[in-house]
Write an enzyme that holds these catalytic residues in place. Structure first.
Site, short mmCIF file in Angstrom:
data_model
loop_
_atom_site.label_atom_id
_atom_site.label_comp_id
_atom_site.label_asym_id
_atom_site.label_seq_id
_atom_site.Cartn_x
_atom_site.Cartn_y
_atom_site.Cartn_z
N ALA A 70 0.83 -1.19 0.00
CA ALA A 70 0.00 0.00 0.00
C ALA A 70 0.87 1.26 0.00
O ALA A 70 1.87 1.34 0.73
CB ALA A 70 -0.92 -0.01 1.23
N SER A 75 1.30 2.46 -8.50
CA SER A 75 0.43 3.04 -9.52
C SER A 75 1.12 4.19 -10.26
O SER A 75 1.01 4.32 -11.48
CB SER A 75 -0.88 3.54 -8.90
OG SER A 75 -1.67 2.46 -8.45
N HIS A 110 -6.43 9.83 -8.55
CA HIS A 110 -5.82 9.08 -9.65
C HIS A 110 -6.18 9.71 -10.99
O HIS A 110 -5.32 9.87 -11.86
CB HIS A 110 -6.31 7.63 -9.61
CG HIS A 110 -5.51 6.74 -8.71
ND1 HIS A 110 -4.71 5.72 -9.19
CD2 HIS A 110 -5.37 6.73 -7.37
CE1 HIS A 110 -4.12 5.12 -8.17
NE2 HIS A 110 -4.51 5.70 -7.05
N ARG A 111 -7.44 10.06 -11.16
CA ARG A 111 -7.88 10.64 -12.43
C ARG A 111 -7.19 11.97 -12.70
O ARG A 111 -6.81 12.27 -13.83
CB ARG A 111 -9.39 10.85 -12.40
CG ARG A 111 -10.20 9.55 -12.52
CD ARG A 111 -11.67 9.82 -12.39
NE ARG A 111 -12.47 8.61 -12.60
CZ ARG A 111 -13.75 8.51 -12.33
NH1 ARG A 111 -14.41 9.56 -11.83
NH2 ARG A 111 -14.39 7.37 -12.55
N ALA A 112 -7.00 12.76 -11.64
CA ALA A 112 -6.42 14.10 -11.82
C ALA A 112 -4.99 14.05 -12.31
O ALA A 112 -4.55 14.97 -13.02
CB ALA A 112 -6.50 14.86 -10.49
N ASP A 140 -5.32 -1.34 -13.31
CA ASP A 140 -5.09 -0.96 -11.92
C ASP A 140 -6.39 -1.22 -11.12
O ASP A 140 -7.31 -0.41 -11.17
CB ASP A 140 -4.71 0.52 -11.85
CG ASP A 140 -4.09 0.91 -10.53
OD1 ASP A 140 -4.03 0.06 -9.62
OD2 ASP A 140 -3.68 2.08 -10.41
#
Length: 233
Positions: A70, A75, A110-112, A140
């Site tokens: 974690a 990612s 994550h999207r940003a 992911d």
């Protein structure tokens, strides 16, 4: 005279300018242009003294598995590997987060940070994507794919149904090995801690190890992320 040193991890100009397969350069005073060719990513470098150098980074591995715990940076590393591909399809296996505000916030972060040109598919049905030609895939993650697959197979109520999950793991690995796409998958390494006290969590840990080992065997590159650092396995 400018110095170009090449090695298995890339090339270095004058000991300060790193060149790799990702197109990222950081040294001030060097003018760098990149061109994607059939052999890989070509760097053309103009040094501060006016000398010109060229070097081509070999094509990236077609199948890469990025492992870690974690918040290990896995990612971010996976996104970096595909940052030079504007048509990448990001495959989110964790749902849209609508039922969990904290999870929705994670998804938004994550999207940003992803390139605006990337596509998005929210699904655990990975085999059809892998079997269909198309742009690069960033999956992911396999950890959430496993938990949702276990839900679908009703393993939590009947541990003997784990055999159905194992079949799906093998189907996924076979599709992964046959895919014609450039693919990067993220997965958690959950087997390094204490042995879980309950049977369901132990089963999940064991199946997660099965997923990672099975996909890793069919990957050209496996990376391990820890504390924001990446090590090739």
């Amino acid at each position: 005279m400018a110095e170009l040193i090449t090695g298995p991890d890339g090339a270095v100009v004058d000991g300060v300018l790193r060149l790799g397969a990702d197109g990222i350069v950081t040294a001030a005073g060097y003018e760098v242009t990149t061109t994607r060719t059939n052999r890989g990513l070509r760097y053309d470098v103009l040094t501060p003294t006016g000398e010109q150098l060229s070097w081509t980074a070999p094509l990236a591995a077609q199948r890469t598995l990025v492992l870690g715990g974690a918040r290990s940076g896995k990612s971010t590393e996976a996104e970096r590997l595909l940052a030079d591909y504007p048509d990448t399809l990001y495959v989110a296996t964790g749902g849209d987060g609508s039922a969990d505000p904290e999870w929705a916030e994670r998804i938004a972060l994550h999207r940003a940070r992803r390139p605006a040109s990337w596509g998005l598919a929210e699904t655990v049905d990975l085999v059809p994507l892998l079997e269909t030609p198309g742009p690069p895939l960033l999956i992911d993650c396999l950890t959430l794919w496993l938990s949702r697959t276990m839900d679908a197979c009703e393993v939590w109520a009947d541990h003997s149904r784990a055999v159905e999950v194992e079949k799906r793991i093998e189907l996924l690995a076979e599709a992964w090995s046959r895919t014609t796409r450039l693919v990067v998958a993220v997965s958690n390494e959950v087997g390094s801690g204490v042995v879980p006290a309950d049977a369901g969590t132990r089963l999940y840990r064991d199946l997660m190890g099965r997923v990672n080992a099975t996909v890793a065997r069919r990957s050209e590159t496996v990376l391990w992320c820890v504390a924001g650092r990446t090590v090739a396995l």
